[in-house]
Design an enzyme around this catalytic site. Structure first.
Site: not given
Ligand code: AMP
Ligand code: ZN
Length: 141
Positions: A104, A106
């Protein structure tokens, strides 16, 4: 369209509609939704529908589709929220701060003095070391 999935992955569950999200948009290969732990208002995620953990394993055309989706979201963020700036961030591996191993990007709106720790100081590198690493990478390409 079929793509790999992981039944224990939270983003795969969101793609499958098993867990709710605030969906911004969706196309054949990608989905975008709001991050539930926003660093700033408007923090969103552009996500591959398939379960590829990191940049080194995802097909290039899917990565391109994720980038296109991130740009669409970023354009809306810029136009509507008028942030101080926007970072696109994509982490690979726990050592890079990746908490969800499903690729993903951001979309992070920035505010002045928001203390989001993505910046680093410029320190001139060792020229010989840069060149030695350069030669290794060039040979690996
Ligand atoms: P990363 O640490 O780069 O893998 O980012 C993962 C992101 O996913 C974090 O910013 C979390 O806040 C977000 N996240 C985790 N679970 C969910 C969810 N159920 N819905 C929306 N965002 C999420
Ligand atoms: Zn997944």
């Amino acid at each position: 369209m079929t793509y790999p999935t992981d039944k224990d992955c939270i983003f795969c569950k969101i793609v499958a509609g098993q867990i709710p999200c605030l969906k911004l948009l969706e196309d054949a290969d990608t989905i975008a939704f709001m991050d539930i732990n926003p660093v700033n208002p408007g923090h969103a995620l552009a996500v591959a529908k398939g379960h590829w953990p990191t940049v080194d394993v995802i097909p290039a055309e899917v990565l391109a589709a994720v980038a296109r989706t991130a740009q669409r979201v970023a354009r809306a963020v810029v136009a509507e929220l008028k942030p101080h700036g926007v970072n696109l961030l994509q982490a690979n591996g726990a050592g890079a701060g990746q908490s969800v191993p499903h690729l993903h990007i951001h979309i992070m709106p920035r505010r002045p003095n928001d203390a989001v720790a993505l910046n680093w100081d410029y320190k001139p590198g060792d020229r010989a070391e840069i060149e030695a690493i350069y030669r290794r990478l060039k040979a690996a390409l």
